[in-house]
Design a protein around this motif. Structure first.
Motif, short mmCIF file in Angstrom:
data_model
loop_
_atom_site.label_atom_id
_atom_site.label_comp_id
_atom_site.label_asym_id
_atom_site.label_seq_id
_atom_site.Cartn_x
_atom_site.Cartn_y
_atom_site.Cartn_z
N ARG A 1 0.86 -1.21 0.00
CA ARG A 1 0.00 0.00 0.00
C ARG A 1 0.88 1.25 0.00
O ARG A 1 0.65 2.20 -0.76
N LEU A 2 1.93 1.24 0.83
CA LEU A 2 2.82 2.39 0.91
C LEU A 2 3.69 2.52 -0.33
O LEU A 2 3.95 3.64 -0.81
N PHE A 3 4.15 1.40 -0.87
CA PHE A 3 4.96 1.45 -2.08
C PHE A 3 4.18 2.10 -3.22
O PHE A 3 4.71 2.90 -4.00
N LEU A 4 2.90 1.75 -3.32
CA LEU A 4 2.06 2.30 -4.39
C LEU A 4 1.73 3.77 -4.16
O LEU A 4 1.63 4.55 -5.11
N GLU A 5 1.56 4.15 -2.89
CA GLU A 5 1.19 5.53 -2.57
C GLU A 5 2.39 6.47 -2.59
O GLU A 5 2.31 7.60 -3.10
N ARG A 6 3.51 6.03 -2.01
CA ARG A 6 4.66 6.92 -1.82
C ARG A 6 5.84 6.61 -2.73
O ARG A 6 6.69 7.48 -2.96
N GLY A 7 5.91 5.37 -3.15
CA GLY A 7 7.09 4.92 -3.86
C GLY A 7 7.94 4.04 -2.96
O GLY A 7 7.93 4.19 -1.72
N TYR A 8 8.68 3.13 -3.57
CA TYR A 8 9.47 2.17 -2.79
C TYR A 8 10.57 2.86 -1.99
O TYR A 8 10.74 2.61 -0.79
N GLU A 9 11.35 3.72 -2.65
CA GLU A 9 12.48 4.35 -1.98
C GLU A 9 12.03 5.26 -0.84
O GLU A 9 12.76 5.45 0.13
N GLN A 10 10.85 5.84 -0.95
CA GLN A 10 10.36 6.78 0.05
C GLN A 10 9.72 6.10 1.26
O GLN A 10 9.34 6.75 2.23
N THR A 11 9.57 4.78 1.16
CA THR A 11 8.93 4.03 2.25
C THR A 11 10.00 3.35 3.10
O THR A 11 10.90 2.70 2.57
N THR A 12 9.89 3.50 4.42
CA THR A 12 10.84 2.88 5.33
C THR A 12 10.18 1.70 6.05
O THR A 12 8.94 1.56 6.06
N VAL A 13 11.01 0.90 6.68
CA VAL A 13 10.48 -0.19 7.50
C VAL A 13 9.63 0.36 8.63
O VAL A 13 8.58 -0.21 8.98
N ASP A 14 10.04 1.50 9.19
CA ASP A 14 9.25 2.11 10.25
C ASP A 14 7.86 2.50 9.75
O ASP A 14 6.86 2.37 10.48
N ASP A 15 7.78 2.99 8.51
CA ASP A 15 6.48 3.33 7.94
C ASP A 15 5.59 2.08 7.82
O ASP A 15 4.39 2.12 8.11
N ILE A 16 6.21 0.98 7.39
CA ILE A 16 5.46 -0.25 7.18
C ILE A 16 4.90 -0.78 8.49
O ILE A 16 3.72 -1.13 8.59
N VAL A 17 5.75 -0.84 9.52
CA VAL A 17 5.27 -1.42 10.79
C VAL A 17 4.25 -0.50 11.45
O VAL A 17 3.33 -0.98 12.13
N ALA A 18 4.40 0.81 11.23
CA ALA A 18 3.41 1.73 11.81
C ALA A 18 2.04 1.50 11.20
O ALA A 18 1.03 1.47 11.91
N LEU A 19 2.00 1.34 9.86
CA LEU A 19 0.72 1.10 9.20
C LEU A 19 0.14 -0.26 9.58
O LEU A 19 -1.08 -0.40 9.75
N ALA A 20 1.01 -1.25 9.73
CA ALA A 20 0.54 -2.60 10.08
C ALA A 20 0.20 -2.72 11.56
O ALA A 20 -0.45 -3.68 11.97
N GLY A 21 0.65 -1.75 12.37
CA GLY A 21 0.34 -1.78 13.80
C GLY A 21 1.16 -2.79 14.57
O GLY A 21 0.68 -3.36 15.56
N VAL A 22 2.41 -3.03 14.15
CA VAL A 22 3.29 -3.96 14.85
C VAL A 22 4.63 -3.28 15.08
O VAL A 22 4.87 -2.16 14.61
N GLY A 23 5.55 -3.94 15.77
CA GLY A 23 6.86 -3.39 16.03
C GLY A 23 7.89 -3.82 14.99
O GLY A 23 7.66 -4.75 14.22
N ARG A 24 9.04 -3.15 15.01
CA ARG A 24 10.12 -3.49 14.07
C ARG A 24 10.58 -4.93 14.24
O ARG A 24 10.91 -5.59 13.27
#
Length: 247
Positions: free
Chosen positions: A24-47
């Motif tokens: 979802r983030l890759f499509l919205e922001r782009g791959y390079e602009q998305t961090t692991v922190d962004d992914i876990v925040a959206l998924a609601g889990v920890g690193r």
């Protein structure tokens, strides 16, 4: 991709949520602009949860390849020693197709993303190489004792991967429309007609052309091929087939 032989993490709701959030983030922001922190925040889990399933951000783009590679290796190992080896590796390649065809929407999204990000293209090549080595290792065992066994195994494995990927990418470029099985079967049919035999292959000492699909029309002919040292095996195969009039 990690070369570890450990079993890949099983699919779980958390793993699926991480993949869904990442794309979802890759499509919205782009791959390079998305961090692991962004992914876990959206998924609601920890690193820590992310890295339990995926060693890196690249791995979340290819979440099922470790499992598919394990399935392919097991499939090849379970084969009847009497089965025709080229047919067996073609059937093994169809396991990869099945993985893509299970979720055409996700597969098409990944294909488009990979085309846009050079780092992911390089990562994908490493994945493809591991599939090719699994096929080649199986074939080397089947062709053990032949003077040309290693060469034949490597060339056939490269041809299977090239044919499968050509058909798979054609299907992905069509946005996953059409019959993926039919497309890949057609491509792998070329490999089986060129390399497959009723047994494990031509007898040692057979005419050189027999390596590429049967006795030569003129067994005394000699074909000399000049190719770059770093040319991929599929390109060498293509050039040889052209020399024998199979292009």
């Amino acid at each position: 991709m990690s070369s570890s032989s450990a079993a890949p993490p099983a699919k779980t709701p958390m793993r699926d949520a991480l993949v869904a959030a990442a794309f979802r983030l890759f499509l919205e922001r782009g791959y390079e602009q998305t961090t692991v922190d962004d992914i876990v925040a959206l998924a609601g889990v920890g690193r820590r949860s992310f890295f339990r399933y995926f060693p890196s951000k690249e791995d979340v783009v290819f979440p099922d390849h470790e499992g598919c590679l394990a399935d392919m290796t097991a499939f090849l190992a379970a084969g009847d020693p009497e089965c025709e080896p080229v047919r067996r590796v073609c059937d093994a390649a169809r396991l990869v197709l099945r993985m893509y065809a299970e979720n055409p929407t996700f597969s098409v999204q990944r294909y488009r993303l990979t085309k846009q990000v050079p780092g992911l293209r390089a990562y994908e090549l490493s994945v493809v190489w591991r599939y090719e080595r699994a096929l080649a290792d199986y074939l080397r065992g089947r062709y053990a004792g032949r003077p040309d066994g290693t060469l034949r195994a490597d060339v056939v494995a490269a041809a299977v991967v090239a044919a499968h990927n050509n058909a798979l990418r054609s299907w992905l470029r069509s946005d996953g429309r059409g019959d993926a099985d039919e497309t890949v079967d057609h491509a792998l049919g070329y490999v089986q007609s060129a390399f497959g035999t009723a047994a494990a292959g031509p007898a040692p000492g057979a005419a050189p052309a027999a390596l590429f699909g049967g006795p030569a029309e003129h067994p005394d002919d000699v074909v000399v091929l000049v190719s770059r040292r770093d040319a991929p095996l599929w390109r060498v195969v293509q050039e040889i087939e052209t020399a024998f009039g199979r292009a």
